[in-house]
Design an enzyme around this catalytic site. Structure first.
Site, PDB file in Angstrom:
ATOM      1  N   SER A  29      17.521  14.463 -38.690  1.00  0.00           N
ATOM      2  CA  SER A  29      16.821  14.235 -37.408  1.00  0.00           C
ATOM      3  C   SER A  29      16.854  15.480 -36.533  1.00  0.00           C
ATOM      4  O   SER A  29      16.990  15.415 -35.319  1.00  0.00           O
ATOM      5  CB  SER A  29      17.452  13.050 -36.656  1.00  0.00           C
ATOM      6  OG  SER A  29      17.428  11.892 -37.442  1.00  0.00           O
ATOM      7  N   GLU A  72      16.506   9.148 -38.156  1.00  0.00           N
ATOM      8  CA  GLU A  72      17.516   8.456 -38.948  1.00  0.00           C
ATOM      9  C   GLU A  72      18.077   7.161 -38.347  1.00  0.00           C
ATOM     10  O   GLU A  72      18.337   6.211 -39.088  1.00  0.00           O
ATOM     11  CB  GLU A  72      18.667   9.432 -39.250  1.00  0.00           C
ATOM     12  CG  GLU A  72      18.257  10.503 -40.241  1.00  0.00           C
ATOM     13  CD  GLU A  72      19.228  11.659 -40.278  1.00  0.00           C
ATOM     14  OE1 GLU A  72      19.426  12.292 -39.236  1.00  0.00           O
ATOM     15  OE2 GLU A  72      19.807  11.924 -41.346  1.00  0.00           O
TER      16      GLU A  72
END
Lengths: 289, 765
Positions: B535, B724
């Site tokens: 991320s 995520e």
């Protein structure tokens, strides 16, 4: 994919001769949704591939109140699924066809391929069993007819002789007071293989259920009829909850499932019972309405 | 009302047209003149000695141009198996031929002489003394033996008094704990805070259970592919569909001993990654080796089956978890013992086991985690690596406790959540995060507080936390004479990150979003960019883009000051033009005019750059509520409602953020309900999409996304990484909903219909 020679015959006789000539080394290509995948995975390595695409008359649905339904072997699953007569009178067949793969796959996959492939889990097979399909088989030597109950001999095998080709399926007329259903146990809502498939069909005579047919898929080496259960439904009037339960148990007992990576034999047996009860009940409801 | 004009808006993605028209070029779309096709020769046995490799028959096949084995790897780094294979699918050699079918045929003609060895696939079996051992490793001690060992060391170090009696007693106890001698251990990690024994003793209720999570594949749509072209000077070009071109460059360089700058990695559009597309072993290294040997471009492309047998999926694990709480709902202690299935090499996400602490004030915590070798391929990252597994265990057990003490699941979690300044167990102080806001938001949106359910229906709630990564990156910006802005960088677009970068630049330069375009460079031309995983991209490259845009602004203002004959601090950049602040009459100049002017000044074209290293990230929370209905006769579970909230800091592009929330939630649902790589003594038995089920849009209702924004101090405009977190709670969300429906907990995923039926039977229903 291994190299192969490709034929596009224009008559059944020509295709049959090629198939007989290269017996064991040739495969028929209908929709290709099983064969091509197998060839890519090298589980199928035919030296000769014979397409049925250019043979006129193998594709199509015709219906006559007197003689019944005729479905050409090259008819696509999507056509079966969307045909008004099949949906109305041969509902289990429409529902079985609708369970095959995705819409894209069903625009390619054919009924003849699905049945000729002789998978024990074939979605259309259980429907054919309960709708009393007659299998038209052609060859260079002529035509013969085999009832669907007598077609399958084991996983991937049929009574077809070298050079024989399925050309059509014929179904007797179904009266308005008949009903059928196909249900499939699966994990994924669409595009899943049958863990268990059950089709049931009934006809009502003065409110009494007769001509019950129950077809089971994926619970024996071939698609089979649950004849014990059929007898129970036919024998009693009215068909109560208890009768349905008895029939479910009989179907369960008659199934011979295996355990595999998908689920256990015990679970499959239980599902046979559940789906038998549900499909018989729905078939009766549909016959009444 | 937003103070911003471009960020915070759901503008269309910069790559939308290319994707929907099919113009986007993926790895498999790359064709080079004279290109050969590579195929990997793979082990057919899960565990065996290799007694011989005979390539002679394969070499004779017309069209075969080269076969490489470990002997061709001059660095000696392990690329191909030599004397032993550890899983089905392990590469032993690679073939290049003029046609993919010939390459396939040739790969089958390579004769491998195997001597089969016993196989171990189950982690709890693998740690036992009687199992086959994959590597010649030392044994490791289990948690109780470790405690005794530490105590023994303390006693023997203490010379102030005689401890011989206690030492003798403890030594005997140590040796009696034979089942705590673990074999086949690839890695271990241990964390402790407070005193769990004391915590359990003080608890009114202690729940203990074992949770089993299967190995799952990232199932990105595009299988691994690489096209390598080595020229006569030794320069190597690699076309790669990857999350990290710079990682591929250094990986290939290190493995094959090629100078870094002799490798250029040209990234293609990536057909999904989810953490699984960073490594070089699968296709890049074999393709380069084959190209070096043949002097021709070589493509190595995996089939879906190869992806399953030799991909690097997410590890499965077995977690023994114990949690103690008071009757009024305070969590006092938690202890975890986790065994991660790392396959044939170390590398499972065992470090994530600590996330079993969640976002709760758990004063006493003990975590012991082991990676275990089995006869499977190695593993790697998959969306919040390791966290869905442990969150499943942790959040399932909290659900059990809430049920047992009769407390509402949301209230119970809210009561125990950490707040700003609280101590993180075995960690630092908690920063400001919207934990409670996120959980309350999902409860409100789902109608949790006045929820109703019919027969066989149930509701489940769970949360999961994650913190985005951070890494270095660089960006250049140019402003052209027509006022358009061009961004140049080397990071891989991962579901909308380029769009976020363009939005940030447009915002800072006050130009319309449509005026900003992006060019992605290769590793020869672009400044370094950290890999697109963890991320990380919107956080890192977003910060980089902001710096680059601000740098561009400085240049713009300096130029404008020169052109408008005033000082830069008397100027304002707004709506794509620079205006004089205090002047009569008002004067202004557009960016396009300035860019044109820049070409005739001594200053030169308008170029800005941004270079960013690292800044601390802020944790994020995802919270979910599902409502399900179970068919008690078939065991099928149908989702009736799925609501997913997330603290995203600030949503640069709300629609893209919702897409991430939906995607993560669906992947979590799939892991909970159907996905599972199955193995037996012959290896992976479901290497394809027929029996490895991923859901379709027909399996779930529309996921309702709820965006919560508690800004991250170091994020661009307050943004956090969003990719995520949404997968982290869903395994537990689904499990908890099923319990609520059927009254029995299934502690082994996936929750297949048959398991539901078995659970109901065990419960006498």
């Amino acid at each position: 994919m291994r190299n192969f020679e490709f034929f596009e015959p224009t008559t059944v006789e020509e295709a049959s001769s090629l198939l007989a000539q290269y017996n064991g080394k040739a495969r028929l290509l209908a929709g290709g949704t099983d064969l091509i995948i197998g060839m890519k995975a090298r589980t199928e390595m035919p030296e000769y591939v014979i397409s049925l695409e250019n043979i006129p008359g193998l594709d199509g649905i015709t219906y006559d109140e007197g003689s019944g339904l005729r479905v050409g072997a090259m008819t696509k699953m999507r056509a079966l699924e969307t045909d008004a007569i099949i949906r109305d009178r041969y509902t289990a067949l429409a529902e079985g066809a609708a369970e095959v793969g995705s819409i894209q796959i069903r625009h390619l996959a054919t009924l003849g391929g699905n049945i000729g492939h002789a998978s024990p889990a074939a979605d259309a097979a259980a429907a054919l069993l309960v709708l009393d399909a007659q299998v038209q088989i052609g060859s260079a030597d002529g035509q013969r007819t085999v009832p669907i109950d007598a077609l399958f001999t084991g996983p991937g095998t049929t009574v077809l002789e070298p050079g024989e080709i399925i050309t059509a399926f014929e179904f007797p007329p179904r009266p308005a007071n008949s009903g059928s259903q196909y249900l499939k146990q699966k994990i994924r809502e669409v595009m899943d293989l049958a863990f268990v498939g059950v089709a049931s069909a009934v006809t009502l005579n003065d409110g009494a259920v007769e001509n019950t047919r129950i077809g089971l898929a994926a619970v024996a080496p071939t698609p089979i009829r649950a004849t014990e259960a059929e007898g129970i439904i036919n024998r009693y009037h009215p068909v109560t909850k208890e009768i349905l339960e008895q029939a479910a148990e009989a179907a369960s007992a008659q199934s011979r499932p295996i355990s595999d990576l998908r689920c256990s034999a015990e679970y499959r047996r239980q599902i046979v019972g559940v789906l038998t009860r549900r499909t018989v009940q729905t078939a009766i409801n549909r016959a009444q309405s | 009302m937003s103070e911003y004009s471009v960020v915070g808006k759901s503008v269309p993605r910069v790559d939308a047209l290319d994707k929907v028209t099919g113009a986007a070029q993926y790895g498999a779309d790359v064709h080079r003149p004279g290109m050969l096709y590579g195929k990997i020769v793979r082990s057919k046995h899960p565990h065996a000695y290799i007694r011989g490799i005979d390539t002679s028959e394969a070499e004779k096949l017309p069209g075969v141009r080269a076969i490489v084995t470990q002997a061709d790897v001059k660095t000696g780094r392990s690329v191909f198996a030599t004397d032993k294979v550890l899983y089905v699918g392990e590469p032993i050699a690679a073939v290049a031929a003029t046609d993919p079918d010939i390459a396939e045929e040739a790969a089958e003609l390579v004769k491998i002489d195997y001597e089969e060895l016993p196989v171990v696939q189950d982690v709890l079996e693998a740690i036992k003394p009687s199992t086959p051992r994959l590597h010649n490793d030392d044994t490791k001690d289990g948690p109780a033996r470790r405690v005794i060992k530490a105590r023994l060391k303390k006693l023997s170090d203490d010379e102030s008094q005689d401890h011989s009696a206690e030492i003798e007693e403890l030594t005997a106890k140590f040796e009696s704990l034979e089942d705590e001698v673990y074999y086949n251990i690839s890695a271990e990690t241990h964390t402790e805070a407070g005193d769990v024994e004391k915590g359990f003793a003080e608890s009114d209720i202690v729940v203990e259970d074992t949770y089993v999570v299967p190995r799952v594949h990232q199932t990105y749509m595009e299988p691994h592919v690489s096209i390598a072209e080595a020229d006569s000077s030794g320069k190597v070009t690699v076309w790669a569909s990857t999350q990290g071109p710079f990682a591929i460059r250094s990986g290939v360089a290190g493995t094959l001993g090629i100078p870094l700058t002799q490798i250029n990695v040209i990234p293609t559009t990536m057909g999904g990654g989810f953490g699984g597309r960073f490594g070089v072993a699968l296709t890049h290294v074999p393709a380069v080796l084959l190209s070096q040997k043949t002097g021709r471009p070589v493509r190595v492309q995996m089939t879906r089956e190869e992806e399953f047998v030799d991909g690097r999926p997410a590890p499965g694990c077995v977690i023994k978890l114990k949690t103690g709480a008071t009757n009024d709902g305070r969590i006092l202690a938690r202890q975890a013992l986790a065994f991660w299935d790392s396959g044939s090499v170390s590398g499972a996400s065992i470090g994530s086991t600590i996330r079993v602490r969640g976002v709760y004030k758990i004063p006493n915590l003990k975590v012991d985690a082991y990676g275990v070798y089995t006869n499977k391929s190695g593993t790697t990252a998959y969306r919040a690596p390791g966290t869905p597994q442990v969150a499943y265990a942790g959040e399932s057990q909290l659900d059990e406790i809430a049920r047992k003490i009769g407390m509402d699941g949301v209230e119970f979690r809210l009561k125990n959540m950490r707040e700003e300044g609280d101590q993180i167990p075995a960690g630092a102080k908690e920063p400001k995060v919207g934990y409670k806001e996120t959980l309350k938001a999902v409860a409100d949106a789902a109608g949790w507080w006045n929820r109703e359910k019919g027969p066989n229906q149930g509701w489940g709630v769970a949360i999961g936390d994650w913190t985005n990564g951070c890494g270095p990156g660089g960006i250049y910006i140019s402003v052209h004479e027509d006022g358009s802005v061009r961004i140049f960088h080397g990071s891989i677009d991962i579901t909308g990150t380029d769009t976020a970068i363009a939005q940030i630049v447009a915002e800072v330069l006050t130009v319309p979003y449509e005026q900003v375009t992006i060019t992605r460079g290769d590793t020869d031309s672009a400044p370094y960019a950290t890999g697109s995983g963890g991320s990380v991209v919107t956080f890192t490259m977003g910060n980089t883009a902001k710096l680059a845009a601000e740098d561009t602004c400085q240049r713009i203002l300096a130029l404008a000051a020169e052109r408008l004959n005033t000082s830069a601090d008397n100027l304002e950049l707004k709506d794509g033009k620079v205006s004089v602040l205090v002047q009569d009459p008002p004067r202004s100049i557009s960016l396009g005019e300035l860019a044109a002017y820049s070409l005739s000044t001594t200053g030169g074209p308008i170029v800005g750059k941004g270079s960013f290293a690292r800044k601390p990230s802020t944790p994020a929370l995802a919270a979910q509520i599902a409502k399900v209905e179970v068919d008690p006769e078939t065991g099928n579970v149908r989702v009736l409602k799925m609501v997913s909230s997330q603290d995203v800091g600030f949503a640069i592009n709300p629609m893209a953020v919702e897409g991430q929330i939906e995607g993560g939630t669906v992947q979590g649902y799939a892991w909970a309900m159907m996905e599972e790589m199955q193995y037996d003594e012959k290896g992976n038995v479901n290497p394809g999409f027929v029996d490895y089920r991923v859901p379709t849009s027909a399996d779930l209702p529309t996921v309702q996304s709820v965006i919560v924004e508690v800004p991250a101090p170091n994020g661009p405009f307050g943004a956090k990484g969003v990719g995520e977190p949404p997968i982290t709670p869903t395994l537990a969300t689904m499990a908890n909903a099923v319990v609520d429906a059927i009254g029995v907990r299934i502690t082994e995923l996936p929750i297949k219909p048959e398991k539901v039926i078995d659970a109901l039977k065990q419960n006498g229903k």
